[in-house]
Design a protein around this motif. Sequence first.
Motif, PDB file in Angstrom:
ATOM      1  N   ASN B 229      -3.718 -16.497 -74.351  1.00  0.00           N
ATOM      2  CA  ASN B 229      -4.539 -15.390 -74.857  1.00  0.00           C
ATOM      3  C   ASN B 229      -4.761 -15.678 -76.326  1.00  0.00           C
ATOM      4  O   ASN B 229      -3.999 -15.240 -77.179  1.00  0.00           O
ATOM      5  CB  ASN B 229      -3.860 -14.039 -74.638  1.00  0.00           C
ATOM      6  CG  ASN B 229      -4.781 -12.873 -74.981  1.00  0.00           C
ATOM      7  OD1 ASN B 229      -5.901 -13.069 -75.436  1.00  0.00           O
ATOM      8  ND2 ASN B 229      -4.303 -11.657 -74.765  1.00  0.00           N
ATOM      9  N   TRP B 246     -11.023 -22.400 -69.147  1.00  0.00           N
ATOM     10  CA  TRP B 246      -9.590 -22.537 -69.389  1.00  0.00           C
ATOM     11  C   TRP B 246      -9.258 -23.740 -70.252  1.00  0.00           C
ATOM     12  O   TRP B 246      -8.338 -23.702 -71.067  1.00  0.00           O
ATOM     13  CB  TRP B 246      -8.804 -22.533 -68.066  1.00  0.00           C
ATOM     14  CG  TRP B 246      -8.719 -21.130 -67.594  1.00  0.00           C
ATOM     15  CD1 TRP B 246      -9.356 -20.555 -66.543  1.00  0.00           C
ATOM     16  CD2 TRP B 246      -8.027 -20.068 -68.260  1.00  0.00           C
ATOM     17  NE1 TRP B 246      -9.100 -19.211 -66.500  1.00  0.00           N
ATOM     18  CE2 TRP B 246      -8.285 -18.886 -67.535  1.00  0.00           C
ATOM     19  CE3 TRP B 246      -7.224 -19.992 -69.401  1.00  0.00           C
ATOM     20  CZ2 TRP B 246      -7.764 -17.650 -67.915  1.00  0.00           C
ATOM     21  CZ3 TRP B 246      -6.691 -18.762 -69.770  1.00  0.00           C
ATOM     22  CH2 TRP B 246      -6.970 -17.618 -69.026  1.00  0.00           C
ATOM     23  N   GLU B 295       1.033 -13.049 -58.937  1.00  0.00           N
ATOM     24  CA  GLU B 295       1.191 -11.641 -59.336  1.00  0.00           C
ATOM     25  C   GLU B 295       2.627 -11.336 -59.753  1.00  0.00           C
ATOM     26  O   GLU B 295       2.898 -10.358 -60.429  1.00  0.00           O
ATOM     27  CB  GLU B 295       0.771 -10.754 -58.165  1.00  0.00           C
ATOM     28  CG  GLU B 295       0.505  -9.316 -58.556  1.00  0.00           C
ATOM     29  CD  GLU B 295       0.032  -8.493 -57.377  1.00  0.00           C
ATOM     30  OE1 GLU B 295      -1.110  -8.681 -56.951  1.00  0.00           O
ATOM     31  OE2 GLU B 295       0.830  -7.651 -56.879  1.00  0.00           O
ATOM     32  N   TYR B 298       4.101 -12.046 -65.216  1.00  0.00           N
ATOM     33  CA  TYR B 298       3.363 -11.232 -66.187  1.00  0.00           C
ATOM     34  C   TYR B 298       2.693 -10.055 -65.493  1.00  0.00           C
ATOM     35  O   TYR B 298       1.580  -9.675 -65.834  1.00  0.00           O
ATOM     36  CB  TYR B 298       2.367 -12.094 -66.964  1.00  0.00           C
ATOM     37  CG  TYR B 298       3.086 -13.188 -67.706  1.00  0.00           C
ATOM     38  CD1 TYR B 298       3.834 -12.879 -68.841  1.00  0.00           C
ATOM     39  CD2 TYR B 298       3.104 -14.490 -67.239  1.00  0.00           C
ATOM     40  CE1 TYR B 298       4.553 -13.854 -69.502  1.00  0.00           C
ATOM     41  CE2 TYR B 298       3.826 -15.475 -67.900  1.00  0.00           C
ATOM     42  CZ  TYR B 298       4.552 -15.149 -69.028  1.00  0.00           C
ATOM     43  OH  TYR B 298       5.270 -16.107 -69.685  1.00  0.00           O
ATOM     44  N   GLY B 300       1.060  -9.851 -63.101  1.00  0.00           N
ATOM     45  CA  GLY B 300      -0.246 -10.169 -62.516  1.00  0.00           C
ATOM     46  C   GLY B 300      -1.435 -10.015 -63.442  1.00  0.00           C
ATOM     47  O   GLY B 300      -2.576 -10.070 -62.988  1.00  0.00           O
ATOM     48  N   ARG B 301      -1.187  -9.838 -64.735  1.00  0.00           N
ATOM     49  CA  ARG B 301      -2.341  -9.476 -65.558  1.00  0.00           C
ATOM     50  C   ARG B 301      -3.219 -10.648 -65.960  1.00  0.00           C
ATOM     51  O   ARG B 301      -4.361 -10.435 -66.384  1.00  0.00           O
ATOM     52  CB  ARG B 301      -1.909  -8.677 -66.780  1.00  0.00           C
ATOM     53  CG  ARG B 301      -1.036  -9.376 -67.776  1.00  0.00           C
ATOM     54  CD  ARG B 301      -0.699  -8.414 -68.921  1.00  0.00           C
ATOM     55  NE  ARG B 301       0.311  -8.950 -69.787  1.00  0.00           N
ATOM     56  CZ  ARG B 301       1.627  -8.762 -69.640  1.00  0.00           C
ATOM     57  NH1 ARG B 301       2.070  -8.024 -68.648  1.00  0.00           N
ATOM     58  NH2 ARG B 301       2.478  -9.287 -70.474  1.00  0.00           N
ATOM     59  N   TYR B 302      -2.732 -11.873 -65.789  1.00  0.00           N
ATOM     60  CA  TYR B 302      -3.564 -13.015 -66.166  1.00  0.00           C
ATOM     61  C   TYR B 302      -4.336 -13.579 -64.976  1.00  0.00           C
ATOM     62  O   TYR B 302      -3.823 -13.613 -63.855  1.00  0.00           O
ATOM     63  CB  TYR B 302      -2.709 -14.121 -66.790  1.00  0.00           C
ATOM     64  CG  TYR B 302      -2.282 -13.756 -68.182  1.00  0.00           C
ATOM     65  CD1 TYR B 302      -3.169 -13.893 -69.238  1.00  0.00           C
ATOM     66  CD2 TYR B 302      -1.023 -13.220 -68.439  1.00  0.00           C
ATOM     67  CE1 TYR B 302      -2.808 -13.523 -70.524  1.00  0.00           C
ATOM     68  CE2 TYR B 302      -0.659 -12.850 -69.715  1.00  0.00           C
ATOM     69  CZ  TYR B 302      -1.549 -13.007 -70.750  1.00  0.00           C
ATOM     70  OH  TYR B 302      -1.196 -12.631 -72.018  1.00  0.00           O
ATOM     71  N   ALA B 303      -5.537 -14.037 -65.256  1.00  0.00           N
ATOM     72  CA  ALA B 303      -6.312 -14.779 -64.264  1.00  0.00           C
ATOM     73  C   ALA B 303      -5.694 -16.164 -64.110  1.00  0.00           C
ATOM     74  O   ALA B 303      -5.005 -16.654 -65.016  1.00  0.00           O
ATOM     75  CB  ALA B 303      -7.760 -14.890 -64.717  1.00  0.00           C
TER      76      ALA B 303
END
Lengths: 456, 456
Positions: B229, B246, B295, B298, B300-303
């Motif tokens: 991030n 990415w 998931e 983290y 699940g918050r990251y792609a």
Amino acid sequence: MVFHRHRHHRRRFVLVRTGTLALFACLLPCVATPTFADDAPQPNIIFILADDLGWADIGYHDSEVRTPHLDRLAHDGTRLNQHYVYPTCSPTRVALLSGRFPSRFGVLGPLGSTTKMLGEDARLTHGLRQLGYRTHISGKWHIGETPEHRPLGYGFDTSYGYLRGQIDPYTHRYKFGDHVTWHRDDQFVEECGHVTDLITDEAIRVIESAGQEPFFLYVAHHSPHYPLNEPPKWIAPYEQTIDDVWRRHFAAAITHLDDGVGQIVRALERTGLRDKTLIVFSSDNGGQQNWSAPETEYNGRYAAHTTLGNNQPLRGWKGDLYEGGIRVPAFVNWPGHIPAGHVFETPMHVVDWLPTLIRAAGGDLPPGESVEGVDLWTMLLGQSSTLPDRAMYWKTRAATAVRQGDWKLIQFHRSGRTELFHLKDDPLEETDLADRQPGKVAELSALLKAMAVHDQ
Amino acid sequence: MVFHRHRHHRRRFVLVRTGTLALFACLLPCVATPTFADDAPQPNIIFILADDLGWADIGYHDSEVRTPHLDRLAHDGTRLNQHYVYPTCSPTRVALLSGRFPSRFGVLGPLGSTTKMLGEDARLTHGLRQLGYRTHISGKWHIGETPEHRPLGYGFDTSYGYLRGQIDPYTHRYKFGDHVTWHRDDQFVEECGHVTDLITDEAIRVIESAGQEPFFLYVAHHSPHYPLNEPPKWIAPYEQTIDDVWRRHFAAAITHLDDGVGQIVRALERTGLRDKTLIVFSSDNGGQQNWSAPETEYNGRYAAHTTLGNNQPLRGWKGDLYEGGIRVPAFVNWPGHIPAGHVFETPMHVVDWLPTLIRAAGGDLPPGESVEGVDLWTMLLGQSSTLPDRAMYWKTRAATAVRQGDWKLIQFHRSGRTELFHLKDDPLEETDLADRQPGKVAELSALLKAMAVHDQ
């Protein structure tokens, strides 16, 4: 024309749409400065707006989301059980500040970098300023980003937060290309911290640095809008109670906001301002079902948010003109003035806050085209129970709607379909009565047409 | 047994594996304190370790990633063109601090909260301390998390950063359940900011507060490890040049780290320490291909991070014992001492840093089982070109490998397959010679067996 607050004999507080108000304030500060009367205290006003908080996303609506501070304020104040806003962000914000249906400015959905609502249209802040208030915004603006469309041009003495409609909680950038949007006093700045904490911290700074003048503080939170990246301390309490990971993040974001509200209340207590401060809380629209996290937003770094808000038992989501999109949790709290433990069932619309808060601040407004809300102040104080004769009006890019009395009509642009609901008998909008009530459809269709006359 | 640095006549600097060293340092501080000689300056040592930086992820390896500060240091120093580490995080870090193959401690891959490497095994820090150094870590530890396995017990005077193997760049929490892991001096703390900036800022604090003693500063960056991030300012320069989103984030993370290195160099210049400071840079393992962002991590918050590092033209990824997993960008820089513009082709292994840096600091080590690296200091200074007689040894959960001379043998545990490469003729490991060279296979298999004798 003299601008000051009423004492015994109310002077007219005339709002005009040209730039002359600002001119007046500059050239005639002594005249524009209100006088104060001990018998009619001007409350500080803190307007807290959540972003995308759904009907069932607040503790006192029997939610799994914990909001102890909001619940306490609602319990000790008056819950607004039929509080209406627009189904997306910008229209609600435009309506709040202008006191007009946002379609008057051509605002039918989220705004980009500009708007047709001009600085002088922000009659709430200009009006409060003329009544002697200092005006502050901490948080989301979403009424434009070009220099002429930033808060300081809209009647705010100080501004802080973000100009666009959403941001990464930590980088504070807008979704497309990680666009810069975080600012102090309309100038872009880099800051460190979670958006919810920063917005809360600024609100506390405003409270702690308040002078003798009353203040209007607009706390426009990002929470619980996507993208969500909550500090673990807010997620952990839900690990055992909410299975869905995204609903857990969403709940965490709300409880984080709620904690900020608690900090604001403590700041008021610490500074001796608690009893002098009117707090209004609302969401800006109904809950959103989910977010697909396209790669074009936030450079693709977030996973899809598969579950977000909850508008149960209301029908519809953010963006809809069904109740779930536009009827939201809201309350008002002012110890010793606003009745505690009361539930206000009078339908109330976001445009009502302009006349209502100007009245609360001791001002007065003329009726007519320039003010589209109604003044509910004496009703909120429990001093009056006369239902205002009024219609509520919504226009989005997809549909228009009108509510009058217990009836609500929705007209969908693309399909041409018209739906009619009797909200008292059918608050969940399960039964479309359009076919059975052609007379009512005709009546409300005509009203809708009349309401639309001044739209851009 | 007296611990001090050599001047003309080198005293033996004996490293033992029990706790007596610490006892000695406490009971006999006057004896343990080295004396200084003007003719043999003890350099400050800054060891910068990147996390998951692949062979082609640094500017001077003809990368699309821009690393101007690293490139400049490499150009003004000596590039280590055959610098080997372990294929995952913890083993490299254990090897660096202990000077021993990490399988001696049973460390075959990333560590959890504990390790069998004890505090007294960190002979690099203990050794440097006894030579009069102050020792500091800023960044990733990943050698344990329980109180007895934190840096202050491993010979560090100060510690700062995170104890586990990776974190969210902004919340500073470990992947599982957003576990707390950020600390100062081994005590958990909450801080605000991007991990790369925080690690850099601490390094600068160490430099700026350096006293008369030389210092050893271990800067163990998170970058470019997932989850990514990055602040937009680091992404923006790649928007036109790197299509894959990415890979763009990954490049941004590296350039962000590179900027931190630039800040460290400026801090050295500002404090007059530039010419008194030896800088070593390396990655901890080869680049990772991608991350599926489950998931369970983290919340699940990251792609999914579909493209990360680049080890081209080397074969393999992080985790592999092929060159792409273990041969990484590295250089050493000390103005006026380490030759500028030189490319060091002698194979060098992370365990070599213990004897090499102890020697650079003016100490001396006995050969033998307790030291598994070789002292390359005079070679790095350009004063000697004698190739050391040595074998390099790797053991992971999946395979073991040995390199001796130009030959490398890999034995895969599950399949039992053995592969043999001649690295001088075939640096890309395209041709497995095991079938054609049974004699070499037998010889290296026997060597591998001998190397493994002391494994746990």
